[in-house]
Design a protein around this motif. Structure first.
Motif, PDB file in Angstrom:
ATOM      1  N   VAL A 180       0.830  -1.209   0.000  1.00  0.00           N
ATOM      2  CA  VAL A 180       0.000   0.000   0.000  1.00  0.00           C
ATOM      3  C   VAL A 180       0.861   1.254   0.000  1.00  0.00           C
ATOM      4  CG1 VAL A 180      -1.617   1.366   1.372  1.00  0.00           C
ATOM      5  CG2 VAL A 180      -1.980  -1.080   1.108  1.00  0.00           C
ATOM      6  N   ASN A 181       1.900   1.251   0.827  1.00  0.00           N
ATOM      7  CA  ASN A 181       2.766   2.431   0.908  1.00  0.00           C
ATOM      8  C   ASN A 181       3.468   2.715  -0.416  1.00  0.00           C
ATOM      9  OD1 ASN A 181       2.055   2.781   3.552  1.00  0.00           O
ATOM     10  ND2 ASN A 181       3.923   1.933   4.417  1.00  0.00           N
ATOM     11  N   VAL A 182       3.926   1.663  -1.103  1.00  0.00           N
ATOM     12  CA  VAL A 182       4.587   1.854  -2.396  1.00  0.00           C
ATOM     13  C   VAL A 182       3.601   2.393  -3.425  1.00  0.00           C
ATOM     14  CG1 VAL A 182       5.713   0.682  -4.322  1.00  0.00           C
ATOM     15  CG2 VAL A 182       6.339   0.092  -1.986  1.00  0.00           C
ATOM     16  N   MET A 183       2.409   1.809  -3.470  1.00  0.00           N
ATOM     17  CA  MET A 183       1.406   2.247  -4.430  1.00  0.00           C
ATOM     18  C   MET A 183       0.999   3.696  -4.190  1.00  0.00           C
ATOM     19  SD  MET A 183      -0.957  -1.193  -4.419  1.00  0.00           S
ATOM     20  CE  MET A 183      -2.279  -0.457  -5.371  1.00  0.00           C
ATOM     21  N   ASP A 184       0.960   4.082  -2.922  1.00  0.00           N
ATOM     22  CA  ASP A 184       0.605   5.453  -2.588  1.00  0.00           C
ATOM     23  C   ASP A 184       1.713   6.422  -3.002  1.00  0.00           C
ATOM     24  OD1 ASP A 184      -0.840   7.592  -1.492  1.00  0.00           O
ATOM     25  OD2 ASP A 184       0.151   7.365   0.447  1.00  0.00           O
ATOM     26  N   GLU A 185       2.959   6.066  -2.702  1.00  0.00           N
ATOM     27  CA  GLU A 185       4.084   6.957  -3.003  1.00  0.00           C
ATOM     28  C   GLU A 185       4.278   7.178  -4.500  1.00  0.00           C
ATOM     29  OE1 GLU A 185       7.724   5.846  -1.187  1.00  0.00           O
ATOM     30  OE2 GLU A 185       7.116   6.440   0.826  1.00  0.00           O
ATOM     31  N   CYS A 186       4.118   6.114  -5.284  1.00  0.00           N
ATOM     32  CA  CYS A 186       4.370   6.252  -6.719  1.00  0.00           C
ATOM     33  C   CYS A 186       3.167   6.826  -7.474  1.00  0.00           C
ATOM     34  CB  CYS A 186       4.775   4.918  -7.327  1.00  0.00           C
ATOM     35  SG  CYS A 186       3.426   3.735  -7.523  1.00  0.00           S
ATOM     36  N   GLY A 187       1.998   6.934  -6.808  1.00  0.00           N
ATOM     37  CA  GLY A 187       0.834   7.541  -7.430  1.00  0.00           C
ATOM     38  C   GLY A 187      -0.138   6.579  -8.073  1.00  0.00           C
ATOM     39  N   LEU A 188       0.142   5.273  -7.984  1.00  0.00           N
ATOM     40  CA  LEU A 188      -0.730   4.304  -8.650  1.00  0.00           C
ATOM     41  C   LEU A 188      -2.107   4.237  -8.000  1.00  0.00           C
ATOM     42  CD1 LEU A 188      -1.089   2.146 -10.816  1.00  0.00           C
ATOM     43  CD2 LEU A 188      -0.152   0.460  -9.196  1.00  0.00           C
ATOM     44  N   LEU A 189      -2.158   4.309  -6.674  1.00  0.00           N
ATOM     45  CA  LEU A 189      -3.453   4.275  -5.993  1.00  0.00           C
ATOM     46  C   LEU A 189      -4.355   5.406  -6.477  1.00  0.00           C
ATOM     47  CD1 LEU A 189      -2.965   3.459  -2.198  1.00  0.00           C
ATOM     48  CD2 LEU A 189      -4.172   2.130  -3.918  1.00  0.00           C
ATOM     49  N   LYS A 190      -3.799   6.585  -6.551  1.00  0.00           N
ATOM     50  CA  LYS A 190      -4.587   7.738  -6.987  1.00  0.00           C
ATOM     51  C   LYS A 190      -5.015   7.578  -8.433  1.00  0.00           C
ATOM     52  CE  LYS A 190      -4.660  12.771  -7.091  1.00  0.00           C
ATOM     53  NZ  LYS A 190      -3.964  14.021  -6.734  1.00  0.00           N
ATOM     54  N   ARG A 191      -4.127   7.066  -9.303  1.00  0.00           N
ATOM     55  CA  ARG A 191      -4.461   6.906 -10.713  1.00  0.00           C
ATOM     56  C   ARG A 191      -5.618   5.920 -10.897  1.00  0.00           C
ATOM     57  NH1 ARG A 191      -1.740   8.194 -15.241  1.00  0.00           N
ATOM     58  NH2 ARG A 191       0.171   8.639 -14.035  1.00  0.00           N
ATOM     59  N   ILE A 192      -5.539   4.776 -10.216  1.00  0.00           N
ATOM     60  CA  ILE A 192      -6.605   3.770 -10.319  1.00  0.00           C
ATOM     61  C   ILE A 192      -7.914   4.330  -9.779  1.00  0.00           C
ATOM     62  CG2 ILE A 192      -7.388   1.517  -9.498  1.00  0.00           C
ATOM     63  CD1 ILE A 192      -4.468   0.630  -9.457  1.00  0.00           C
ATOM     64  N   SER A 193      -7.831   5.013  -8.653  1.00  0.00           N
ATOM     65  CA  SER A 193      -9.028   5.535  -8.005  1.00  0.00           C
ATOM     66  C   SER A 193      -9.710   6.601  -8.859  1.00  0.00           C
ATOM     67  CB  SER A 193      -8.664   6.109  -6.635  1.00  0.00           C
ATOM     68  OG  SER A 193      -8.033   5.135  -5.834  1.00  0.00           O
ATOM     69  N   VAL A 194      -8.896   7.519  -9.430  1.00  0.00           N
ATOM     70  CA  VAL A 194      -9.451   8.563 -10.284  1.00  0.00           C
ATOM     71  C   VAL A 194     -10.139   7.949 -11.497  1.00  0.00           C
ATOM     72  CG1 VAL A 194      -8.833  10.452 -11.840  1.00  0.00           C
ATOM     73  CG2 VAL A 194      -7.898  10.389  -9.534  1.00  0.00           C
ATOM     74  N   TRP A 195      -9.534   6.928 -12.066  1.00  0.00           N
ATOM     75  CA  TRP A 195     -10.125   6.263 -13.238  1.00  0.00           C
ATOM     76  C   TRP A 195     -11.478   5.649 -12.872  1.00  0.00           C
ATOM     77  CZ3 TRP A 195     -11.720   1.312 -14.453  1.00  0.00           C
ATOM     78  CH2 TRP A 195     -11.961   1.057 -15.810  1.00  0.00           C
ATOM     79  N   CYS A 196     -11.535   4.949 -11.745  1.00  0.00           N
ATOM     80  CA  CYS A 196     -12.786   4.297 -11.324  1.00  0.00           C
ATOM     81  C   CYS A 196     -13.882   5.332 -11.054  1.00  0.00           C
ATOM     82  CB  CYS A 196     -12.550   3.455 -10.072  1.00  0.00           C
ATOM     83  SG  CYS A 196     -11.558   1.975 -10.346  1.00  0.00           S
ATOM     84  N   ILE A 197     -13.516   6.418 -10.381  1.00  0.00           N
ATOM     85  CA  ILE A 197     -14.517   7.428 -10.036  1.00  0.00           C
ATOM     86  C   ILE A 197     -15.025   8.130 -11.296  1.00  0.00           C
ATOM     87  CG2 ILE A 197     -14.908   9.565  -8.766  1.00  0.00           C
ATOM     88  CD1 ILE A 197     -12.807   8.583  -6.755  1.00  0.00           C
ATOM     89  N   ARG A 198     -14.143   8.374 -12.244  1.00  0.00           N
ATOM     90  CA  ARG A 198     -14.581   8.994 -13.500  1.00  0.00           C
ATOM     91  C   ARG A 198     -15.589   8.098 -14.209  1.00  0.00           C
ATOM     92  NH1 ARG A 198      -9.565  10.137 -17.012  1.00  0.00           N
ATOM     93  NH2 ARG A 198     -11.057  11.272 -18.314  1.00  0.00           N
ATOM     94  N   LYS A 199     -15.362   6.785 -14.158  1.00  0.00           N
ATOM     95  CA  LYS A 199     -16.296   5.857 -14.796  1.00  0.00           C
ATOM     96  C   LYS A 199     -17.633   5.807 -14.062  1.00  0.00           C
ATOM     97  CE  LYS A 199     -13.539   4.581 -18.061  1.00  0.00           C
ATOM     98  NZ  LYS A 199     -13.837   4.966 -19.472  1.00  0.00           N
ATOM     99  N   CYS A 200     -17.604   6.147 -12.755  1.00  0.00           N
ATOM    100  CA  CYS A 200     -18.843   6.142 -11.958  1.00  0.00           C
ATOM    101  C   CYS A 200     -19.544   7.485 -11.973  1.00  0.00           C
ATOM    102  CB  CYS A 200     -18.535   5.734 -10.513  1.00  0.00           C
ATOM    103  SG  CYS A 200     -17.999   4.032 -10.315  1.00  0.00           S
ATOM    104  N   GLY A 201     -19.043   8.418 -12.759  1.00  0.00           N
ATOM    105  CA  GLY A 201     -19.689   9.709 -12.877  1.00  0.00           C
ATOM    106  C   GLY A 201     -18.999  10.834 -12.147  1.00  0.00           C
ATOM    107  N   GLY A 202     -18.012  10.500 -11.305  1.00  0.00           N
ATOM    108  CA  GLY A 202     -17.237  11.534 -10.637  1.00  0.00           C
ATOM    109  C   GLY A 202     -17.856  12.097  -9.379  1.00  0.00           C
ATOM    110  N   THR A 203     -18.995  11.581  -8.937  1.00  0.00           N
ATOM    111  CA  THR A 203     -19.638  12.101  -7.740  1.00  0.00           C
ATOM    112  C   THR A 203     -19.228  11.300  -6.507  1.00  0.00           C
ATOM    113  OG1 THR A 203     -21.573  10.669  -7.960  1.00  0.00           O
ATOM    114  CG2 THR A 203     -21.627  12.796  -9.105  1.00  0.00           C
TER     115      THR A 203
END
Length: 464
Positions: A98-121
Motif C-alpha cells: 500500500v505504501n509503495v502504491m501510494d508513493e508512486c501515485g498508482l493508488l490515486k491513478r486507479i481511483s481517479v479512473w474508477c470514479i470517472r467511470k462512476c460519474g465523478g460524484t
C-alpha cells in the motif's frame, strides 16, 4: 481543555476502570470460572483503552499479552501464539504494498479512473467501491480484503481528503463494507471449510455444497446497498473534497498525473502477479497469505527500487502489535474455557424457543461472539454445538450454520476483522467513527434479518 471535555474524559476513565471491577464481582460458576472471569476483566479493560484512544495502540497491545502471562491465565506459548501465524506477516506485506502504491501515485491513478467511470460524484464512488469489492471478491474467492482496503484509501485521497472529516471517514468505512460483503454473500472456501471441520465432530465426512452459501446469503448484498443509501442520507454527504461535485475535477486530476510512470508499471506487474496467485489458489492449494508475504517485497529489491527505507518507516508498529494481541484474545479465551462457556450459555437459552426466535438468537449470539473471537475462531467453536441444538428441536442444522456465517459480516469493532485496522491506521477513520458506522449497520442488519432474511429462508424451505 474545556470543562465539557474534562468531564467526558473523566467518564471514559471511570468506565475503563469500573467495568473490569464489576466483572470481577460476578460470582463464579461451573463454567464461568475464576480464570474466565479474570480473562473477561482484563480483555474488557483492554478494549476500552483501545476504543477511548487513551494512548498509542502499542502500549495496551503489549500490556494485554503481558497481563495474560503474568496473571497465569495462559503460558507464553499460548498468549503469543498469533506471532507464529501467517496473518501478521501477510498484513505487514500488504502494508508495504500500500505504501509503495501510494508513493508512486498508482493508488490515486486507479481511483481517479474508477470514479470517472462512476460519474465523478461522491455517492457514485461509494457505490462504485462496493461494486469493485464484489468483483474482486468473486474472482479471488474472497481474498481481496487488503486490496480493497488500499482501494478505499486511494479513492478517499483522490477526493482531496488528506485530513479527517465526515466524508473521508464514510468513504474509508465503505472500504470495510466492500472488502467483506462478498465473503458472506458468495462462496467462501475458508468459512465453509471451518464449518465443515466443526460439523465433522457430529457427522462423519460432512460436506457443504459450494453453491449453498450463495443461495442462502445473496440477500445480504441488498442489505449493504440499503446501508449505503441510508448512510448518505443520514450524514448528507454530497460535496467532494474541494467543494465541487463534478466529473470535471477528476478529469483535471487525470491530466495532472500525466502518463503512467515506470514505478507505477512495476507496481502494476506485482499487482497482476498477486491477483493471479489469488485467483489460482484452488489449483496450487497455497494460502493467500503467502502471496502477500512474498510478492510485495519484490518492489524493494535492488534493481527494482520502487520501495525505499522511507516507505517502510511508514508501517505502523503499534498497529502490527495490536493485531497480534487482539488475535491472542481468541487463543487465550479457548485456553481458559471460553468455548465451553459460550456453548453452555446459549444452547439452553435457545432450546425452548420457536424457529424464528432460535434463528434470531443465533444471529445475535454470533454477533456477540465475534466481539471476542474472529470469524476464524468463532465458526469452528460454535458450529457443532448450534448444529446439535438445531437437530434436537427439529430444525435444519444448516439453517443455524448459515446464520452464524452471516454474522461474520456483522462487526462493531475494527479488530474483529484484522484487515480493518489498516483502515483506522491511515488516520482518516478513527476508532469511534468506525464503531458509530458499524453500530448503525449492525442495527440495520438485525432488523433486516428478522424482516427479510428469516422469511426468505422459510420461502426456500431451508428451516426444516
Amino acid at each position: 481543555m474545556t470543562i465539557s471535555s474534562n468531564k467526558s474524559q473523566l467518564v471514559k476513565y471511570l468506565v475503563t476502570l469500573l467495568a473490569p471491577v464489576f466483572i470481577l464481582l460476578i460470582p463464579t460458576s461451573e463454567y464461568f470460572t475464576q480464570e474466565l472471569r479474570l480473562f473477561f476483566s482484563i480483555t474488557i479493560m483492554y478494549l476500552f483503552l483501545i476504543v477511548f484512544d487513551f494512548m498509542d495502540l502499542l502500549v495496551p497491545s503489549i500490556l494485554l499479552s503481558a497481563a495474560y502471562i503474568l496473571l497465569k491465565l495462559a503460558p507464553a506459548n499460548v498468549a503469543l501464539s498469533p506471532w507464529t501465524s501467517t496473518l501478521i506477516y501477510m498484513i505487514i506485506g500488504a502494508y508495504a504494498l500500500v505504501n509503495v502504491m501510494d508513493e508512486c501515485g498508482l493508488l490515486k491513478r486507479i481511483s481517479v479512473w474508477c470514479i470517472r467511470k462512476c460519474g465523478g460524484t461522491y455517492n457514485g464512488a461509494l457505490y462504485g467501491t462496493f461494486l469493485a469489492g464484489l468483483i474482486l471478491g468473486a474472482v479471488t474467492f474472497n481474498n481481496a480484503y487488503l486490496i480493497m482496503v488500499s482501494f478505499a484509501y486511494g479513492v478517499t485521497k483522490s477526493f482531496g481528503y488528506d485530513k479527517p472529516c465526515k466524508e473521508a471517514a464514510i468513504m474509508m468505512f465503505m472500504g470495510a463494507v466492500s472488502a467483506h460483503a462478498c465473503a458472506t454473500a458468495l462462496y467462501n472456501p475458508l468459512w465453509i471449510g471451518l464449518a465443515e471441520s466443526s460439523l465433522g465432530i457430529l457427522y462423519e465426512n460432512y460436506s457443504i455444497p459450494w453453491y449453498e452459501q450463495t443461495i442462502v446469503a445473496w440477500p445480504t448484498l441488498i442489505y449493504n446497498l440499503i446501508f449505503i443509501f441510508l448512510i448518505t442520507k443520514i450524514f448528507k454527504t454530497k460535496k467532494i473534497g474541494n467543494g465541487v461535485d463534478s466529473k470535471a475535477y477528476f478529469d483535471e486530476q487525470a491530466k495532472m498525473m500525466g502518463k503512467i510512470t515506470l514505478s507505477e508499471k512495476k507496481c502494476c506487474f506485482v499487482l497482476v502477479l498477486l491477483m493471479l496467485y489469488l485467483i489460482t489458489s484452488p489449483l496450487h492449494k497455497m494460502a493467500a497469505a503467502y502471496g502477500f508475504m512474498v510478492l510485495p517485497w519484490l518492489l524493494y529489491l535492488p534493481g527494482i527500487n520502487v520501495g525505499t527505507k522511507k516507505t517502510l518507516s511508514k508501517i505502523n508498529l503499534g498497529l502490527m502489535v495490536f493485531i497480534v494481541s487482539s488475535m491472542s484474545i481468541a487463543s487465550v479465551g479457548a485456553y481458559v474455557g471460553l468455548t465451553e462457556f459460550i456453548t453452555n450459555l446459549f444452547v439452553p437459552m435457545l432450546a425452548e424457543l420457536s424457529p424464528t426466535a432460535i434463528l434470531g438468537g443465533t444471529f445475535i449470539g454470533g454477533i456477540l461472539a465475534n466481539i471476542l473471537m474472529t470469524p476464524g475462531a468463532m465458526l469452528p467453536t460454535l458450529c457443532a454445538p448450534f448444529a446439535s441444538i438445531a437437530a434436537g428441536v427439529g430444525i435444519n442444522p444448516m439453517a443455524l450454520i448459515m446464520t452464524l456465517i452471516l454474522t461474520c459480516d456483522v462487526y462493531i469493532f475494527p479488530y474483529e476483522i484484522p484487515a480493518f485496522m489498516i483502515l483506522v491506521s491511515f488516520g482518516l477513520l478513527n476508532m469511534s467513527e468506525f464503531i458509530k458506522f458499524a453500530l448503525l449497520r449492525t442495527i440495520l442488519f438485525i432488523v433486516l434479518f428478522f424482516l427479510l432474511q428469516i422469511p426468505y429462508m422459510f420461502l426456500i424451505n431451508y428451516i426444516f
